[in-house]
Design a protein around this motif. Structure first.
Motif, short mmCIF file in Angstrom:
data_model
loop_
_atom_site.label_atom_id
_atom_site.label_comp_id
_atom_site.label_asym_id
_atom_site.label_seq_id
_atom_site.Cartn_x
_atom_site.Cartn_y
_atom_site.Cartn_z
N CYS A 117 0.84 -1.21 0.00
CA CYS A 117 0.00 0.00 0.00
C CYS A 117 0.87 1.25 0.00
O CYS A 117 0.59 2.22 -0.71
CB CYS A 117 -0.92 0.00 1.21
SG CYS A 117 -2.21 -1.26 1.18
N ALA A 118 1.94 1.24 0.80
CA ALA A 118 2.83 2.40 0.87
C ALA A 118 3.49 2.66 -0.48
O ALA A 118 3.59 3.80 -0.94
CB ALA A 118 3.88 2.20 1.95
N ALA A 119 3.96 1.60 -1.12
CA ALA A 119 4.62 1.75 -2.42
C ALA A 119 3.66 2.34 -3.45
O ALA A 119 4.05 3.17 -4.27
CB ALA A 119 5.14 0.40 -2.89
N LEU B 102 12.30 10.47 1.67
CA LEU B 102 11.96 9.20 2.31
C LEU B 102 13.18 8.72 3.10
O LEU B 102 14.29 8.70 2.58
CB LEU B 102 11.55 8.16 1.28
CG LEU B 102 10.28 8.48 0.46
CD1 LEU B 102 10.04 7.40 -0.58
CD2 LEU B 102 9.08 8.62 1.37
N VAL B 103 12.95 8.33 4.35
CA VAL B 103 14.07 7.92 5.20
C VAL B 103 13.72 6.62 5.92
O VAL B 103 12.56 6.22 6.01
CB VAL B 103 14.40 9.01 6.25
CG1 VAL B 103 14.84 10.30 5.60
CG2 VAL B 103 13.20 9.27 7.16
N VAL C 222 9.79 -0.33 2.54
CA VAL C 222 10.93 -1.22 2.79
C VAL C 222 11.18 -1.47 4.27
O VAL C 222 12.01 -2.31 4.61
CB VAL C 222 12.22 -0.65 2.14
CG1 VAL C 222 12.06 -0.56 0.64
CG2 VAL C 222 12.57 0.71 2.73
N VAL C 223 10.49 -0.75 5.16
CA VAL C 223 10.74 -0.98 6.58
C VAL C 223 10.12 -2.29 7.01
O VAL C 223 9.22 -2.83 6.33
CB VAL C 223 10.14 0.17 7.43
CG1 VAL C 223 10.79 1.48 7.09
CG2 VAL C 223 8.63 0.25 7.24
N PRO C 224 10.55 -2.87 8.15
CA PRO C 224 9.96 -4.14 8.61
C PRO C 224 8.46 -3.97 8.85
O PRO C 224 7.99 -2.89 9.20
CB PRO C 224 10.70 -4.40 9.93
CG PRO C 224 11.97 -3.64 9.81
CD PRO C 224 11.66 -2.43 8.99
N PRO C 225 7.66 -5.04 8.67
CA PRO C 225 6.21 -4.93 8.83
C PRO C 225 5.83 -4.64 10.27
O PRO C 225 6.52 -5.05 11.20
CB PRO C 225 5.69 -6.29 8.38
CG PRO C 225 6.85 -7.22 8.60
CD PRO C 225 8.08 -6.40 8.33
N ALA C 226 4.72 -3.92 10.43
CA ALA C 226 4.22 -3.61 11.76
C ALA C 226 3.47 -4.81 12.32
O ALA C 226 3.11 -5.74 11.61
CB ALA C 226 3.29 -2.40 11.70
#
Length: 802
Positions: free
Chosen positions: A161-163, A188-189, A225-229
């Motif tokens: 969804c973010a992508a 984006l960081v 790309v961050v780890p899933p919540a």
């Protein structure tokens, strides 16, 4: 396409923007260039103000009032702020309002940065649309139309969804900021960008360069790309990236960029001492490091994973790094349109994080003390309340030298003799500020009158009724509760109001003008010394914090009545700012005197001189003189004009008066003017009825006078003029609580509800009903019941008039 969009945060702008946003989210083929929008400056309903901004970073602001000096500001938008209630798509109207406020501050010369959520929600909207479209085509081809209703939306992975949503979210921000001739840039960081020293330097350099070029950086975690919540059942099948990540990001960014202020917008008003919604929850105005133990954190917001505890930890981390923090509500429809600008202006919005604890209690604590002390005061015997007032009157004369010394210091500062402050006030205000031995003696006399009248006030029975046998009802006088009295340049107001509050059993909050700081301080100490003889010292509180009047007017749960004492502008401002709290007072004192054709020559000049010249700054001073047409070019008229010239009164001619003169004084700009100085409007009327009509049209219902020897004409005037005070052959200056024998007044009210005219002790009381029965129930009085209503009036105990 966008050249047709209104350059404003108004509803038409949002309505026109919506179709474009939807098409952008679906097609990804549109991009807006700044050149597509014409350059417009008059785009906002928020005042465009350029403020001088200069500050050396290193220590956070100690008080809200200092936030106006913030130059570099980070605004963090939580998921609950930018997303809709269904968590699928963005709250466009809310977002447009936030962009408008950020643009206002950017155009003031500040450096604004955004940390925003919303990519997941935007992407979810797009992916759901694509899935629905794909499924509907496939099922239409293979299964027939009858199965379209059974389609199910699969669980959407948050990173996907973010992508899908990042590009659309940025395009939306770009379009909105372009309306205000502002360029935005996306960054984006991830956490690695802060842990790796080279990446940190690169990020820092990029942000500084963008700010230097007057570009608003829009920063977000790279949610793709961050780890899933962790899964969350409240999100209806969608794992939204943790809000805590963006809270931490905003705090890190604020400290890294040495920002002055971090504004964290969420879906709650701020930080509460217990979970919001619970019965005892109170909004914390100022939060200090170390106060975490006194706070119970509740559940998180409807969207996101961080919750208030994560926000507080991030805020304290930023505060330790030298950045001031405010947590506030960015979703409330009544405040979201100005919440950011209100915070920067220093208004009491949300929770302000500060490292500097005030020396005294907060105004909220003072309100609670006044409430508690007032209730204790009301339970005292009338003789005890009178004793307190007598003691205060004695202190005014016994401590005369100390009072006058403090007042002298106020006068020196106001006149500019103090080299540090160098403030100057107008001559009428200086006169109000000044205290003297005679003033203090008059105050003491007035206080003793109040003490005498207080013997039979609180608890007085006004009405008694026998409802039925052994069921009796009483209506009794009781205090209103907590009064907030705001006064300018009038230190003598403090003991007057304090005595009236004591006599009526009310708690009292006092907010005086800065120009009378020293005088107010010693007079308040004397009032508390008098209260101490019966253990009710805290019933009267003097607000010494940097509280703005507008913020005080919002304390509707602590204050029952606001009484402004000062200029008409002060009264109007308070009436406008007060939300849910009644205001007693008058916005203007446009007092008239009608000189009838049968007026006495000997009386007129004395009455006009006293009404206009004795104290022109008072609200009961004469402002408009109405003269009967038959008196023009008579010796009486000449005497009036000569007297006004001798007294150096500037005359303004009304339209009719000017028409009679070849060379007239300057024509009045408005017949509805309160001059408050040696200036007077003169107008001509043809009859007493025309005078009454003029007063009703241009007056303020304060005080109006007729001068005549004809009793019938006078009585007609007295009965038909609809003002708080109407006099016959007497100066307007008699409109005063002391002169009426009330001892003193808290002000003059032109309201038609509760109290009108000079408001003394009686105007600070309300009533309550006491019913005494013996196992009475309403069903006994029904059609087939055993009891009947009597409703007999019973004698009321006589007032003690001694």
């Amino acid at each position: 396409m966008l050249s047709q969009v209104y350059c404003s945060g108004s509803q038409p702008f949002r309505q026109r923007l919506l179709p474009w946003v939807q098409s952008t989210a679906l097609s990804r083929s549109h991009r807006v260039q700044p050149s597509a929008i014409r350059h417009v400056r008059s785009w906002s309903n928020i005042p465009f103000i350029t403020v001088p901004l200069s500050r050396t970073h290193g220590k956070s602001f100690a008080h809200r009032s200092e936030l106006k000096h913030a130059k570099r500001i980070v605004v963090k938008l939580g998921s609950a702020v930018v997303t809709r209630g269904d968590e699928c798509g963005l709250a466009l109207g809310r977002l447009a309002s936030i962009v408008e406020q950020v643009s206002v501050l950017q155009n003031q010369g500040r450096e604004m940065m955004l940390v925003t959520s919303g990519a997941v929600a935007f992407g979810k909207q797009r992916l759901r649309h694509e899935i629905l479209l794909s499924q509907s085509v496939r099922q239409a081809l293979h299964s027939g139309q009858n199965q379209l209703k059974e389609m199910a939306i699969p669980v959407l992975e948050a990173r996907a969804c973010a992508a899908a949503g990042q590009s659309g979210l940025m395009a939306l921000y770009e379009a909105m900021f372009t309306q205000y001739s502002i360029c935005a840039a996306q960054i984006l960081v991830t956490n690695l960008d802060f842990h790796d020293e080279q990446k940190r330097r690169n990020l820092n350099g990029t942000l500084h360069e963008l700010l230097r070029m007057n570009i608003v950086p829009i920063v977000n975690t790279n949610d793709a790309v961050v780890p899933p919540a962790e899964p969350n059942s409240d999100l209806q099948g969608v794992n939204v990236i943790s809000v805590k990540d963006n809270d931490s990001l905003a705090a890190r960014l604020a400290v890294e960029m040495k920002t002055d202020l971090l504004i964290v917008l969420s879906d709650v008003e701020g930080l509460f001492d217990s979970p919001p919604g619970s019965d005892d929850a109170k909004l914390i105005d100022i939060f200090y490091p170390g106060d975490q133990q006194s706070v119970t954190f509740g559940t998180k917001s409807r969207v996101g994973m961080g919750g208030m505890e994560a926000k507080v930890k991030a805020a304290l981390w930023a505060l330790q790094g030298g950045t001031s923090v405010v947590i506030a509500n960015g979703t409330h429809p009544k405040v979201s349109g100005h919440v950011i600008t209100d915070i920067v202006e220093g208004k009491k919005v949300g929770t302000f994080f500060s490292e500097v604890k005030p020396a005294g209690p907060t105004v909220e604590q003072q309100g609670e003390m006044a409430r508690s002390g007032g209730r204790m005061l009301a339970t005292l015997e009338p003789e005890q309340r009178a004793e307190i007032i007598h003691h205060l009157a004695d202190l005014l004369t016994d401590q005369r030298d100390e009072i006058l010394l403090a007042n002298k210091k106020d006068l020196e500062e106001a006149e500019g003799k103090d080299q540090v402050i160098r403030r100057r006030l107008a001559a009428p205000l200086l006169k109000r500020l000044s205290l003297s031995t005679s003033k203090l003696n008059s105050l003491a006399i007035g206080l003793r009158q109040i003490a005498a009248s207080s013997q039979d006030s609180v608890g007085r029975v006004l009405r008694r009724t026998r409802i039925a046998k052994n069921l009796e009802l009483e209506q009794v006088a009781v205090p209103i509760g907590v009064l907030l009295v705001i006064f300018e340049s009038r230190p003598d107001c403090l003991p007057q109001v304090a005595a009236l509050a004591i006599a009526s059993g009310n708690g009292l909050l006092l907010k005086g003008g800065k120009e009378a700081t020293h005088s107010n301080r010693i007079l308040h100490l004397l009032a508390q010394e008098a209260l101490s003889i019966h253990g009710v010292k805290e019933a009267i509180q003097l607000v010494n914090t940097r509280e703005e009047v507008e913020d005080l007017c919002r304390l509707d749960k602590m204050i029952d009545l606001i009484i402004p004492r000062g200029s008409s502008q002060l009264v109007r401002d308070i009436q406008k700012a007060a939300k849910g709290i009644p205001v007693m007072g008058h916005s203007e004192g446009i007092c008239h005197m009608y000189v009838d054709s049968e007026a006495s020559v000997d009386k007129v000049t004395r009455l006009v001189r006293d009404s206009k010249c004795e104290y022109p700054a008072a609200c009961n001073a004469l402002e408009t003189l109405l003269i009967h047409r038959d008196l023009l070019r008579t010796p009486l008229f000449d005497q009036i004009i000569d007297m006004l010239r001798v007294e150096q009164v500037k005359i303004h001619a009304g339209p009719k008066f000017a028409s009679y003169l070849t060379f007239s004084p300057s024509e009045v700009k408005s017949l509805r003017t309160e001059y408050g100085d040696l200036e007077l409007c003169i107008e001509v009327v043809d009859s007493v009825q025309e005078a009454i009509d003029h007063i009703h049209k241009y007056g303020s219902s304060h005080t109006d006078v007729i001068v005549t020897e004809n009793e019938k004409t006078a009585e007609f005037f007295l009965q038909h003029v609809d003002s708080a005070c109407v006099f016959w052959n007497a100066s307007t200056r008699f409109s005063d609580g002391y002169r009426f024998g009330l001892g003193a007044e808290v002000g003059i009210s032109t309201s038609r509800i509760h109290a009108r005219g000079p408001v003394g002790l009686e105007g600070l009381l309300t009533t309550k009903w006491l019913l005494r029965g013996q196992d009475h129930v309403v069903s006994d009085f029904s059609e087939h019941g055993s009891l009947k209503y009597l409703h007999e009036n019973l004698p009321v105990p006589q007032r003690n008039t001694n």
